[in-house]
Design a protein around this motif. Sequence first.
Motif, PDB file in Angstrom:
ATOM      1  N   ALA A 291      68.225  16.564 -23.997  1.00  0.00           N
ATOM      2  CA  ALA A 291      67.007  17.221 -24.471  1.00  0.00           C
ATOM      3  C   ALA A 291      66.095  17.600 -23.314  1.00  0.00           C
ATOM      4  O   ALA A 291      65.538  18.710 -23.284  1.00  0.00           O
ATOM      5  N   LEU A 292      65.942  16.705 -22.347  1.00  0.00           N
ATOM      6  CA  LEU A 292      65.037  16.976 -21.232  1.00  0.00           C
ATOM      7  C   LEU A 292      65.530  18.140 -20.389  1.00  0.00           C
ATOM      8  O   LEU A 292      64.759  19.041 -20.023  1.00  0.00           O
ATOM      9  N   LEU A 293      66.822  18.163 -20.082  1.00  0.00           N
ATOM     10  CA  LEU A 293      67.378  19.245 -19.268  1.00  0.00           C
ATOM     11  C   LEU A 293      67.293  20.584 -19.981  1.00  0.00           C
ATOM     12  O   LEU A 293      66.820  21.581 -19.414  1.00  0.00           O
ATOM     13  N   SER A 294      67.762  20.633 -21.208  1.00  0.00           N
ATOM     14  CA  SER A 294      67.842  21.913 -21.911  1.00  0.00           C
ATOM     15  C   SER A 294      66.467  22.469 -22.250  1.00  0.00           C
ATOM     16  O   SER A 294      66.212  23.668 -22.066  1.00  0.00           O
ATOM     17  N   ILE A 295      65.550  21.633 -22.716  1.00  0.00           N
ATOM     18  CA  ILE A 295      64.220  22.128 -23.077  1.00  0.00           C
ATOM     19  C   ILE A 295      63.457  22.561 -21.827  1.00  0.00           C
ATOM     20  O   ILE A 295      62.745  23.575 -21.842  1.00  0.00           O
ATOM     21  N   THR A 296      63.609  21.825 -20.724  1.00  0.00           N
ATOM     22  CA  THR A 296      62.966  22.250 -19.476  1.00  0.00           C
ATOM     23  C   THR A 296      63.484  23.607 -19.032  1.00  0.00           C
ATOM     24  O   THR A 296      62.703  24.498 -18.659  1.00  0.00           O
ATOM     25  N   ALA A 297      64.796  23.790 -19.078  1.00  0.00           N
ATOM     26  CA  ALA A 297      65.369  25.084 -18.687  1.00  0.00           C
ATOM     27  C   ALA A 297      64.920  26.197 -19.629  1.00  0.00           C
ATOM     28  O   ALA A 297      64.648  27.321 -19.189  1.00  0.00           O
TER      29      ALA A 297
ATOM     30  N   ILE B  64      76.473  26.948  -9.137  1.00  0.00           N
ATOM     31  CA  ILE B  64      75.018  26.860  -8.968  1.00  0.00           C
ATOM     32  C   ILE B  64      74.582  25.399  -8.906  1.00  0.00           C
ATOM     33  O   ILE B  64      73.738  25.013  -8.080  1.00  0.00           O
ATOM     34  N   LEU B  65      75.152  24.553  -9.759  1.00  0.00           N
ATOM     35  CA  LEU B  65      74.786  23.140  -9.750  1.00  0.00           C
ATOM     36  C   LEU B  65      75.191  22.480  -8.440  1.00  0.00           C
ATOM     37  O   LEU B  65      74.420  21.695  -7.863  1.00  0.00           O
ATOM     38  N   PHE B  66      76.393  22.793  -7.948  1.00  0.00           N
ATOM     39  CA  PHE B  66      76.823  22.212  -6.678  1.00  0.00           C
ATOM     40  C   PHE B  66      75.939  22.692  -5.528  1.00  0.00           C
ATOM     41  O   PHE B  66      75.596  21.917  -4.629  1.00  0.00           O
ATOM     42  N   MET B  67      75.568  23.973  -5.542  1.00  0.00           N
ATOM     43  CA  MET B  67      74.692  24.483  -4.486  1.00  0.00           C
ATOM     44  C   MET B  67      73.319  23.826  -4.556  1.00  0.00           C
ATOM     45  O   MET B  67      72.710  23.513  -3.523  1.00  0.00           O
ATOM     46  N   ALA B  68      72.808  23.613  -5.774  1.00  0.00           N
ATOM     47  CA  ALA B  68      71.512  22.957  -5.905  1.00  0.00           C
ATOM     48  C   ALA B  68      71.571  21.516  -5.411  1.00  0.00           C
ATOM     49  O   ALA B  68      70.636  21.030  -4.752  1.00  0.00           O
ATOM     50  N   VAL B  69      72.668  20.837  -5.691  1.00  0.00           N
ATOM     51  CA  VAL B  69      72.799  19.436  -5.286  1.00  0.00           C
ATOM     52  C   VAL B  69      72.990  19.307  -3.775  1.00  0.00           C
ATOM     53  O   VAL B  69      72.401  18.437  -3.128  1.00  0.00           O
ATOM     54  N   VAL B  70      73.777  20.221  -3.190  1.00  0.00           N
ATOM     55  CA  VAL B  70      74.144  20.091  -1.779  1.00  0.00           C
ATOM     56  C   VAL B  70      73.176  20.840  -0.860  1.00  0.00           C
ATOM     57  O   VAL B  70      72.743  20.312   0.177  1.00  0.00           O
ATOM     58  N   LEU B  71      72.812  22.069  -1.245  1.00  0.00           N
ATOM     59  CA  LEU B  71      72.059  22.923  -0.330  1.00  0.00           C
ATOM     60  C   LEU B  71      70.545  22.797  -0.469  1.00  0.00           C
ATOM     61  O   LEU B  71      69.822  23.097   0.481  1.00  0.00           O
TER      62      LEU B  71
ATOM     63  N   GLY C 253      77.446  14.353 -11.706  1.00  0.00           N
ATOM     64  CA  GLY C 253      77.020  12.957 -11.771  1.00  0.00           C
ATOM     65  C   GLY C 253      75.795  12.668 -12.600  1.00  0.00           C
ATOM     66  O   GLY C 253      75.210  11.591 -12.466  1.00  0.00           O
ATOM     67  N   VAL C 254      75.369  13.597 -13.468  1.00  0.00           N
ATOM     68  CA  VAL C 254      74.267  13.354 -14.391  1.00  0.00           C
ATOM     69  C   VAL C 254      74.868  13.183 -15.786  1.00  0.00           C
ATOM     70  O   VAL C 254      75.549  14.084 -16.278  1.00  0.00           O
ATOM     71  N   TYR C 255      74.602  12.039 -16.408  1.00  0.00           N
ATOM     72  CA  TYR C 255      75.281  11.705 -17.656  1.00  0.00           C
ATOM     73  C   TYR C 255      74.391  12.034 -18.851  1.00  0.00           C
ATOM     74  O   TYR C 255      73.529  11.249 -19.237  1.00  0.00           O
ATOM     75  N   ASP C 256      74.621  13.216 -19.408  1.00  0.00           N
ATOM     76  CA  ASP C 256      73.942  13.602 -20.633  1.00  0.00           C
ATOM     77  C   ASP C 256      74.669  12.981 -21.820  1.00  0.00           C
ATOM     78  O   ASP C 256      75.467  12.051 -21.646  1.00  0.00           O
TER      79      ASP C 256
ATOM     80  N   ARG D 200      67.302  18.093  -8.612  1.00  0.00           N
ATOM     81  CA  ARG D 200      68.132  19.205  -8.117  1.00  0.00           C
ATOM     82  C   ARG D 200      68.897  19.871  -9.259  1.00  0.00           C
ATOM     83  O   ARG D 200      69.016  21.095  -9.312  1.00  0.00           O
ATOM     84  N   VAL D 201      69.415  19.058 -10.163  1.00  0.00           N
ATOM     85  CA  VAL D 201      70.147  19.608 -11.306  1.00  0.00           C
ATOM     86  C   VAL D 201      69.215  20.416 -12.189  1.00  0.00           C
ATOM     87  O   VAL D 201      69.587  21.492 -12.689  1.00  0.00           O
ATOM     88  N   VAL D 202      67.992  19.933 -12.392  1.00  0.00           N
ATOM     89  CA  VAL D 202      67.021  20.674 -13.194  1.00  0.00           C
ATOM     90  C   VAL D 202      66.738  22.035 -12.559  1.00  0.00           C
ATOM     91  O   VAL D 202      66.679  23.064 -13.246  1.00  0.00           O
ATOM     92  N   VAL D 203      66.569  22.065 -11.236  1.00  0.00           N
ATOM     93  CA  VAL D 203      66.305  23.334 -10.538  1.00  0.00           C
ATOM     94  C   VAL D 203      67.471  24.295 -10.717  1.00  0.00           C
ATOM     95  O   VAL D 203      67.287  25.486 -11.018  1.00  0.00           O
ATOM     96  N   GLY D 204      68.703  23.818 -10.544  1.00  0.00           N
ATOM     97  CA  GLY D 204      69.869  24.684 -10.704  1.00  0.00           C
ATOM     98  C   GLY D 204      69.994  25.235 -12.110  1.00  0.00           C
ATOM     99  O   GLY D 204      70.285  26.426 -12.304  1.00  0.00           O
ATOM    100  N   LEU D 205      69.764  24.401 -13.109  1.00  0.00           N
ATOM    101  CA  LEU D 205      69.879  24.855 -14.500  1.00  0.00           C
ATOM    102  C   LEU D 205      68.771  25.849 -14.841  1.00  0.00           C
ATOM    103  O   LEU D 205      69.003  26.822 -15.579  1.00  0.00           O
ATOM    104  N   CYS D 206      67.577  25.646 -14.308  1.00  0.00           N
ATOM    105  CA  CYS D 206      66.476  26.583 -14.560  1.00  0.00           C
ATOM    106  C   CYS D 206      66.752  27.935 -13.916  1.00  0.00           C
ATOM    107  O   CYS D 206      66.443  28.986 -14.504  1.00  0.00           O
ATOM    108  N   LEU D 207      67.316  27.950 -12.714  1.00  0.00           N
ATOM    109  CA  LEU D 207      67.666  29.221 -12.069  1.00  0.00           C
ATOM    110  C   LEU D 207      68.696  29.981 -12.897  1.00  0.00           C
ATOM    111  O   LEU D 207      68.586  31.196 -13.104  1.00  0.00           O
ATOM    112  N   TYR D 208      69.692  29.272 -13.377  1.00  0.00           N
ATOM    113  CA  TYR D 208      70.743  29.889 -14.192  1.00  0.00           C
ATOM    114  C   TYR D 208      70.167  30.485 -15.477  1.00  0.00           C
ATOM    115  O   TYR D 208      70.448  31.643 -15.823  1.00  0.00           O
TER     116      TYR D 208
END
Length: 356
Positions: free
Chosen positions: A151-157, A198-205, A298-301, A221-229
């Motif tokens: 819920a937190l990831l999807s609603i934020t995005a 995108i998620l890997f780039m957000a996590v690594v870069l 590595g984020v367990y939804d 980092r995962v939140v940022v990648g999902l929001c960009l997408y």
Amino acid sequence: MSVTTSDLPPPSRASRRWGTGGILLLAAILVAGVLLGPKLFRWALLDAVFPWSEAASCDGPGACWLFIRERLPQFIYGYYPAPSRWRLNVGFLLLFAWLALPLLPRIRRRAAVTVTGAAIGIAAAFMLAAGGVLGLAPVETDQWGGLFVTALLSITAMIVSLPAGIILALGRQAASPLWRGLANMTVEVIRGVPLLAILFMAVVLLPLFVPGGEGIGLFTRVVVGLCLYASAYMAEVIRGALRTIPAGQAEAARALGLGYWRCLSLVVLPQALRAALPNIVSTFIQVLKDSTLVLVVGVYDLLGVVQLTVSDPKWNSYSAEAYLFAGLFFFAICFGLSRVAARIERHLDYNRTSST
């Protein structure tokens, strides 16, 4: 002059082929339902062991819904400490309250109020879950999981993507070549790359390009990648809706003395958002379903916790029940979003009809 059916051209081969294919697909679905439906009904209901059953074990041929009852706290909260789970319950109320905002008579026509209220709810949910403020004990994000993370990831995005998509869509139509080029490059690059990349780039870069990025946690980092997408796809939805608005309306508004931003906010955007409402909801549903890919980094939804649970040899025989539970949850949320959007759309159409 009347036109009879004999005067109409015969259907093309393509239309006949697709019509036959649709009929065959429907027939295959009906046959599968007839063959598998009774077995599924018997397994899920007749022979099942329900949470209120007196049976202490699940040795029968049916589904074991006792397993769902035993693992339900983990499916909802992940590995969050049990004494602090009341904070997540309050966070759930704040996250899902934004769904009720558009249904209120005085707010349903004010998108800015809805987005602002949802942003406040998301910020409060983050603070409650993370702790460290107002005397709340801090909880690391690696203990977050389950339905709350979904819920937190999807609603934020969803909430971030709407204003960000509007800005990118306007940038793609800007008169300045610089802003137009930056917006086009941003949207096309993100839409041309899979979400996993995108998620890997957000996590690594992200830690490499942001000052002080070493302190940015994995969840952020995962939140940022999902929001960009989500923002890139929302920008295309808004851009398509903006192109349906006749240019004469903006010209008339400017002739009446309205500036660019007032013309945009009072004339163009309200009509564009109304036209884009079905596609906006489709994008929201897509984001909700695509959020399950965060398991890979590595984020367990919810789906990640389900998969982690059934990988345990003690519980791997109940994988069908676990995945069915997760699927029913996603169906309920997606169906609820579509019903809310349909109600808002009917209300907007009624107001437009009554005003004319």
